[in-house]
Design a protein around this motif. Sequence first.
Motif, PDB file in Angstrom:
ATOM      1  N   GLY A 249       0.810  -1.215   0.000  1.00 17.80           N
ATOM      2  CA  GLY A 249       0.000   0.000   0.000  1.00 17.80           C
ATOM      3  C   GLY A 249       0.838   1.257   0.000  1.00 17.80           C
ATOM      4  N   LEU A 250       0.248   2.343  -0.501  1.00 12.33           N
ATOM      5  CA  LEU A 250       0.881   3.663  -0.480  1.00 12.33           C
ATOM      6  C   LEU A 250       0.272   4.459   0.664  1.00 12.33           C
ATOM      7  N   ILE A 251       1.107   4.924   1.580  1.00 11.66           N
ATOM      8  CA  ILE A 251       0.641   5.683   2.738  1.00 11.66           C
ATOM      9  C   ILE A 251       0.732   7.169   2.415  1.00 11.66           C
ATOM     10  N   LEU A 252      -0.419   7.812   2.294  1.00 13.15           N
ATOM     11  CA  LEU A 252      -0.470   9.241   1.950  1.00 13.15           C
ATOM     12  C   LEU A 252      -0.822  10.030   3.202  1.00 13.15           C
ATOM     13  N   SER A 253       0.167  10.715   3.734  1.00 10.83           N
ATOM     14  CA  SER A 253       0.005  11.438   4.996  1.00 10.83           C
ATOM     15  C   SER A 253      -0.184  12.933   4.758  1.00 10.83           C
ATOM     16  N   LEU A 254      -0.293  13.679   5.854  1.00 12.34           N
ATOM     17  CA  LEU A 254      -0.496  15.125   5.757  1.00 12.34           C
ATOM     18  C   LEU A 254       0.716  15.839   5.203  1.00 12.34           C
ATOM     19  N   THR A 255       1.889  15.308   5.489  1.00 14.63           N
ATOM     20  CA  THR A 255       3.130  15.941   5.036  1.00 14.63           C
ATOM     21  C   THR A 255       3.985  14.930   4.283  1.00 14.63           C
ATOM     22  N   PRO A 256       4.707  15.348   3.245  1.00 12.85           N
ATOM     23  CA  PRO A 256       5.539  14.410   2.481  1.00 12.85           C
ATOM     24  C   PRO A 256       6.512  13.617   3.353  1.00 12.85           C
ATOM     25  N   ASN A 257       6.980  14.249   4.430  1.00  9.64           N
ATOM     26  CA  ASN A 257       7.957  13.580   5.292  1.00  9.64           C
ATOM     27  C   ASN A 257       7.386  12.346   5.972  1.00  9.64           C
ATOM     28  N   SER A 258       6.056  12.264   6.089  1.00  4.30           N
ATOM     29  CA  SER A 258       5.424  11.131   6.762  1.00  4.30           C
ATOM     30  C   SER A 258       4.842  10.108   5.793  1.00  4.30           C
TER      31      SER A 258
ATOM     32  N   VAL B  67      -4.681  22.191   8.153  1.00  2.00           N
ATOM     33  CA  VAL B  67      -4.054  21.142   7.339  1.00  2.00           C
ATOM     34  C   VAL B  67      -5.017  19.983   7.123  1.00  2.00           C
ATOM     35  N   THR B  68      -5.652  19.504   8.202  1.00  2.00           N
ATOM     36  CA  THR B  68      -6.509  18.315   8.089  1.00  2.00           C
ATOM     37  C   THR B  68      -7.749  18.559   7.235  1.00  2.00           C
ATOM     38  N   LYS B  69      -8.170  19.839   7.098  1.00  2.00           N
ATOM     39  CA  LYS B  69      -9.347  20.142   6.297  1.00  2.00           C
ATOM     40  C   LYS B  69      -9.031  20.350   4.819  1.00  2.00           C
ATOM     41  N   THR B  70      -7.742  20.372   4.482  1.00  2.00           N
ATOM     42  CA  THR B  70      -7.368  20.646   3.088  1.00  2.00           C
ATOM     43  C   THR B  70      -6.551  19.519   2.446  1.00  2.00           C
TER      44      THR B  70
END
Length: 211
Positions: free
Chosen positions: A55-64, A149-152
């Motif tokens: 799976g690809l984990i898509l987080s709030l920030t690229p670093n995560s 961040v979480t809303k966008t």
Amino acid sequence: MIGQMGSFEYPSASIDEPLDCYLHGYVSSRIMNLARNCPEGQGLPICVATSKVDGLILSLTPNSHSYNYRSAILHGYASLVTDEEEKLWAMKLITNSVLEDRWDHSRVPPDRAEMQSTVILKVKIVGGSGKIRDGGVSDERKDSDNEQVTKTVWTGVIPVWETLGAPIPSGDSQVAAIPEYISSFIAQKNSQNQALAEGAVKVQLPPEEQH
């Protein structure tokens, strides 16, 4: 390289019992020549690594951002299989690891030229390690608590699994229908791969949505 875990001495041994790693290769390949030239009784020091993305984990920030995956590394000593009975057993084991029951549904046994051009390496395992990453998104608190961040930013997991497509016949075969052992293998493998990828996400529902 194509390889498979197994035990010639104890063919019914399961994955939680001592197994060797059998590797299939061409007679003149570099690794086969290195193993052939090793002093007798020592074997070629070797490291075997494999990995599978789930799976690809898509987080709030690229670093995560990350992957769900399964990986393993084996360390051992490889030597050429010279006993013809064990070599044939290993060739069947490896062939059937690609497609179940394929060995008995093909022209076997291999002829003398095929046996001479094929080398099987037997790796005696002395150590190894495995690593699995599963689950969902893991963000730092400074981001997950930031409503701007979480809303966008959309976050989540895109499951990844290998899919076997519809068989395409060759021009040489006069067998028109796809054999049942092939079609059932494809259906079973695709179902298993999807279940593994989606199961690796293990989404934790909010308490109010749990039943």
